[in-house]
Design a protein around this motif. Structure first.
Motif, short mmCIF file in Angstrom:
data_model
loop_
_atom_site.label_atom_id
_atom_site.label_comp_id
_atom_site.label_asym_id
_atom_site.label_seq_id
_atom_site.Cartn_x
_atom_site.Cartn_y
_atom_site.Cartn_z
N GLN A 96 0.85 -1.18 0.00
CA GLN A 96 0.00 0.00 0.00
C GLN A 96 0.89 1.23 0.00
OE1 GLN A 96 -2.99 0.84 3.33
NE2 GLN A 96 -1.78 2.73 3.26
N GLY A 97 0.50 2.25 -0.74
CA GLY A 97 1.20 3.51 -0.69
C GLY A 97 0.60 4.41 0.37
N ASP A 98 1.37 5.39 0.82
CA ASP A 98 0.81 6.40 1.72
C ASP A 98 -0.41 7.04 1.06
OD1 ASP A 98 2.48 6.14 3.89
OD2 ASP A 98 3.93 7.61 3.17
N SER A 99 -1.45 7.23 1.82
CA SER A 99 -2.74 7.84 1.47
C SER A 99 -3.81 6.80 1.17
CB SER A 99 -2.65 8.80 0.29
OG SER A 99 -2.71 8.14 -0.97
N GLU A 100 -3.42 5.56 0.83
CA GLU A 100 -4.43 4.53 0.48
C GLU A 100 -5.46 5.15 -0.49
OE1 GLU A 100 -6.57 0.88 2.89
OE2 GLU A 100 -6.76 2.90 3.68
N LEU A 101 -4.94 5.77 -1.53
CA LEU A 101 -5.71 6.70 -2.36
C LEU A 101 -6.97 6.09 -2.97
CD1 LEU A 101 -4.44 9.46 -4.59
CD2 LEU A 101 -5.91 7.76 -5.66
N GLY A 102 -6.88 4.88 -3.49
CA GLY A 102 -8.03 4.30 -4.18
C GLY A 102 -9.10 3.73 -3.28
N GLY A 103 -8.80 3.65 -1.98
CA GLY A 103 -9.78 3.11 -1.04
C GLY A 103 -9.29 1.94 -0.23
N THR A 104 -8.41 1.10 -0.83
CA THR A 104 -7.83 -0.02 -0.08
C THR A 104 -6.38 -0.21 -0.51
OG1 THR A 104 -8.20 -1.88 -1.64
CG2 THR A 104 -10.08 -1.17 -0.29
N GLY A 105 -5.63 -0.94 0.31
CA GLY A 105 -4.34 -1.45 -0.12
C GLY A 105 -4.59 -2.72 -0.91
N ILE A 106 -3.56 -3.55 -1.04
CA ILE A 106 -3.78 -4.89 -1.57
C ILE A 106 -4.08 -5.76 -0.37
CG2 ILE A 106 -2.85 -6.82 -2.89
CD1 ILE A 106 -0.96 -4.85 -4.26
N ASP A 107 -5.38 -5.99 -0.14
CA ASP A 107 -5.82 -6.72 1.05
C ASP A 107 -5.56 -8.21 0.87
OD1 ASP A 107 -6.75 -4.17 1.50
OD2 ASP A 107 -8.60 -4.83 2.44
N ILE A 108 -5.02 -8.82 1.93
CA ILE A 108 -4.60 -10.21 1.84
C ILE A 108 -4.75 -10.88 3.20
CG2 ILE A 108 -2.18 -9.72 2.42
CD1 ILE A 108 -1.38 -11.79 0.27
N SER A 109 -4.93 -12.19 3.20
CA SER A 109 -4.98 -12.95 4.45
C SER A 109 -3.56 -13.36 4.82
CB SER A 109 -5.85 -14.20 4.29
OG SER A 109 -7.18 -13.84 3.96
N ILE A 110 -3.21 -13.14 6.09
CA ILE A 110 -1.86 -13.44 6.55
C ILE A 110 -1.89 -14.09 7.93
CG2 ILE A 110 -0.92 -11.46 5.28
CD1 ILE A 110 -0.48 -10.10 8.03
N VAL A 120 11.60 16.21 10.72
CA VAL A 120 10.47 15.28 10.77
C VAL A 120 9.71 15.31 9.45
CG1 VAL A 120 8.27 14.77 11.89
CG2 VAL A 120 10.25 15.46 13.28
N ASP A 121 9.42 14.13 8.91
CA ASP A 121 8.64 14.02 7.68
C ASP A 121 7.19 13.71 8.03
OD1 ASP A 121 10.73 14.46 5.88
OD2 ASP A 121 11.36 12.37 5.97
N PHE A 122 6.28 14.51 7.49
CA PHE A 122 4.86 14.24 7.64
C PHE A 122 4.32 13.66 6.33
CE2 PHE A 122 5.56 17.41 10.94
CZ PHE A 122 4.85 16.87 12.01
N GLY A 123 3.39 12.73 6.45
CA GLY A 123 2.79 12.14 5.27
C GLY A 123 1.33 11.84 5.51
N VAL A 124 0.58 11.75 4.43
CA VAL A 124 -0.84 11.40 4.53
C VAL A 124 -0.93 9.88 4.69
CG1 VAL A 124 -3.07 11.41 3.36
CG2 VAL A 124 -1.54 13.35 3.12
N THR A 125 -1.40 9.45 5.84
CA THR A 125 -1.50 8.01 6.10
C THR A 125 -2.63 7.40 5.29
OG1 THR A 125 -0.99 8.64 8.39
CG2 THR A 125 -1.42 6.31 7.95
N GLN A 126 -3.83 7.96 5.44
CA GLN A 126 -4.98 7.43 4.71
C GLN A 126 -6.02 8.54 4.52
OE1 GLN A 126 -8.00 7.32 6.42
NE2 GLN A 126 -7.22 7.65 8.49
N LEU A 127 -6.69 8.46 3.36
CA LEU A 127 -7.76 9.39 3.02
C LEU A 127 -9.08 8.65 2.85
CD1 LEU A 127 -5.78 11.39 0.32
CD2 LEU A 127 -6.63 12.34 2.47
N ALA A 128 -9.20 7.50 3.52
CA ALA A 128 -10.33 6.61 3.23
C ALA A 128 -11.17 6.21 4.43
CB ALA A 128 -9.79 5.32 2.57
N ASN A 129 -10.77 6.60 5.63
CA ASN A 129 -11.36 5.98 6.81
C ASN A 129 -12.22 6.92 7.67
OD1 ASN A 129 -9.96 3.73 5.97
ND2 ASN A 129 -8.25 4.06 7.36
N GLY A 130 -12.75 7.96 7.07
CA GLY A 130 -13.60 8.87 7.84
C GLY A 130 -12.78 9.80 8.71
N ASN A 131 -12.14 9.26 9.72
CA ASN A 131 -11.24 10.02 10.58
C ASN A 131 -9.87 10.01 9.91
OD1 ASN A 131 -10.69 11.55 12.85
ND2 ASN A 131 -10.38 9.81 14.21
#
Length: 518
Positions: free
Chosen positions: A335-349, A442-453
């Motif tokens: 997954q890239g920072d921001s999870e832009l499309g809505g999900t990462g590559i979701d997998i069972s682990i 310090v580097d700031f990045g967008v973690t996710q744009l998909a989870n409401g909060n």
């Protein structure tokens, strides 16, 4: 005289044997040996009895109780596995147990479309850590993560470009808006699509590559609920034959139908994305609410979707309820920072985790102020900020209001405030010192744009501080020692004792030998 020499030699050998015997428990039972070999104290397998679908809750009975210092092996299922039943569920009894849903049998009642909690994620747990109490911190060390392979020995994951992703808020290349069926009030048009990825193991480094893509179809589930967009988790797709694939009837036989044939793209660009297994949703339930949606992140963790929460990372979670009640799921292979499309590559682990309780009475200053999920690696700290630090407090009457109040600007402000607060406490800085260091290092990045909060993270490099190279917070062993470490300590005492006894024996017989020779 030879008899005396023989006795001395025998005694020396005997003393060496005693020393080795005294030292053996240290080598066999040290914490280091346990971690390197990852010998687990407990294992939680995946099935419909060991998961909760879509929520964290303080009211759910634990599936396992463990002591502080325990190593726990946890199996996790992706809620996107039904995007391709044959590749990610078929023949796997644990996965089939979770996903079986027919008009007659629904093994997991909370799987979307229920009108109640309706979060997305399949969370394994909860795990009760003995003696953990509100006000403590649960330290979770991620020792290893590895894919759950299907009966053919292959591992697949799914990525959704969905209506909740940031791309849906931006016009497409042709200038048109992103359509998502009934959600965008365009029931005959849908731009959502799924990409199925395969994990490829390679001597040059494992990677994932697209296997195929398909446009989201118009589906009706076994209960007659119409799904013309990716409305609910665990929608099972009744596939058509495509490319070299002839699907089984396992999905359609369970009552899932579709309106039209699916549009497939069987030769996507063969990109190779390096494997980076990480846990998207892991944390503890809050005390404030009986049940909470698994999607928005909160002070006790949850759906952070930070690609840095992988092997070698240690997470610190504030405890709000007895036992902590740790749950985890929503794993990604990339997954890239921001999870832009809505999900990462979701997998069972499956993952190996060491759980350690840090008691409030043993806190150092930064731990006293911890009100967010903190990450630590060998080289950096990871501070998490959200639109609302505690959305459950801000929107206590209706927590779902967070979805209408999303703001990346507020998330950045909170990430900065949390980073500054942490650094002042951790290194005894002034606010002026902290702010200039943050600005330059310090580097700031967008973690996710998909989870409401919405989330922003700050990564603080350790090597800029004078104490760099000293024992990290993750290695300091805060909290109760495990039984293994206690045994290791006793083994070390035994080693020194037996060494002392052996030396006395050698010196004694040497004295006797000298006297006899004279």
């Amino acid at each position: 005289m030879m008899q005396v020499l023989d006795i001395v030699v025998i005694c020396a050998v005997l003393s060496t044997t005693l020393v080795e015997a005294g030292s053996a428990p240290v080598e066999a039972e040290s914490d280091y040996d346990k971690v390197v070999k990852i010998v687990s104290d407990h294992t939680i397998v995946i099935n419909n009895e060991t998961v909760q679908w879509g929520y964290f809750s303080k009211n759910v009975p634990p599936v396992k109780k463990v002591s502080s210092g325990s190593i726990v092996t946890v199996e996790m299922a992706t809620h996107h596995a039904c995007d391709d039943w044959d590749k990610m569920i078929k023949g796997d009894s644990g996965m089939e147990s979770v996903f079986t849903s027919t008009p007659e049998v629904k093994n997991e009642t909370e799987r979307g479309a229920t009108g109640s909690i309706d979060g997305a994620h399949i969370l394994t747990g909860p795990i009760y850590v003995k003696e953990a109490m509100p006000g403590d911190i649960l330290k979770v060390e991620i020792l290893d993560l590895y894919p759950r392979k299907n009966p053919d020995g292959k591992a697949f994951g799914s990525n959704a470009a969905a209506w909740w992703g940031f791309q849906a808020r931006v016009n497409k290349v042709d200038g048109g808006s992103f359509k998502s069926g009934s959600f965008s009030e365009t029931p005959s048009q849908n731009d959502e699509y799924i990409t199925i990825y395969e994990v490829i193991e390679s001597d040059d480094g494992d990677y994932v590559t697209p296997s195929y893509q398909f446009e989201w179809p118009n589906i009706t589930d076994p209960n007659g609920i119409h799904r013309d967009f990716i409305a609910y988790p665990a929608t099972c797709v009744p596939h058509d034959a495509h490319g070299d694939t002839v699907p089984s009837d396992r999905v359609s036989a369970r009552g899932w139908t579709k309106k039209d044939n699916i549009t497939y793209y069987d030769e996507p660009y063969p990109v190779k994305i390096p494997v980076n297994y990480h846990v998207g949703c892991m944390g503890l339930p809050p005390a404030s609410h009986d049940f909470v949606d698994s999607i928005p992140p909160m002070p006790t963790g949850g759906n952070l979707d930070n690609k840095r929460i992988g092997i070698g990372t240690t997470m610190y979670y504030p405890v709000e309820v007895a036992g902590g009640l740790l749950s985890m799921g929503d794993a990604h292979v990339a997954q890239g920072d921001s999870e832009l499309g809505g999900t990462g590559i979701d997998i069972s682990i499956t993952g190996d985790f060491k759980l350690t309780l840090i008691r409030k009475a043993d806190f150092v200053l930064w731990q006293e102020q911890l009100d967010f999920p903190l990450g630590e690696t060998a080289s950096e700290y990871i501070v998490h900020g959200f639109t609302e630090t505690d959305y459950l407090e801000t929107f206590s009457k209706d927590p779902s209001d967070i979805y209408g109040a999303s703001s990346i600007d507020k998330a950045m402000k909170n990430a900065y405030a949390q980073t500054k607060k942490f650094m002042i406490a951790r290194w005894d800085l002034t606010e002026m010192e902290a702010t200039t260091i943050i600005t330059q290092a310090v580097d700031f990045g967008v973690t996710q744009l998909a989870n409401g909060n919405l989330g922003v993270h700050g990564t603080i490099p350790k090597n800029i501080f004078p104490d760099w190279g000293e024992t990290s917070d993750a290695e300091k062993g805060y909290g109760e020692k495990s039984e293994e470490s206690k045994k290791g300590g006793r083994g070390l005492l035994a080693y020194f004792f037996m060494t002392f006894v052996g030396l006395i024996i050698i010196v004694g017989f040497a004295y006797i030998f000298v006297v006899l020779v004279k």
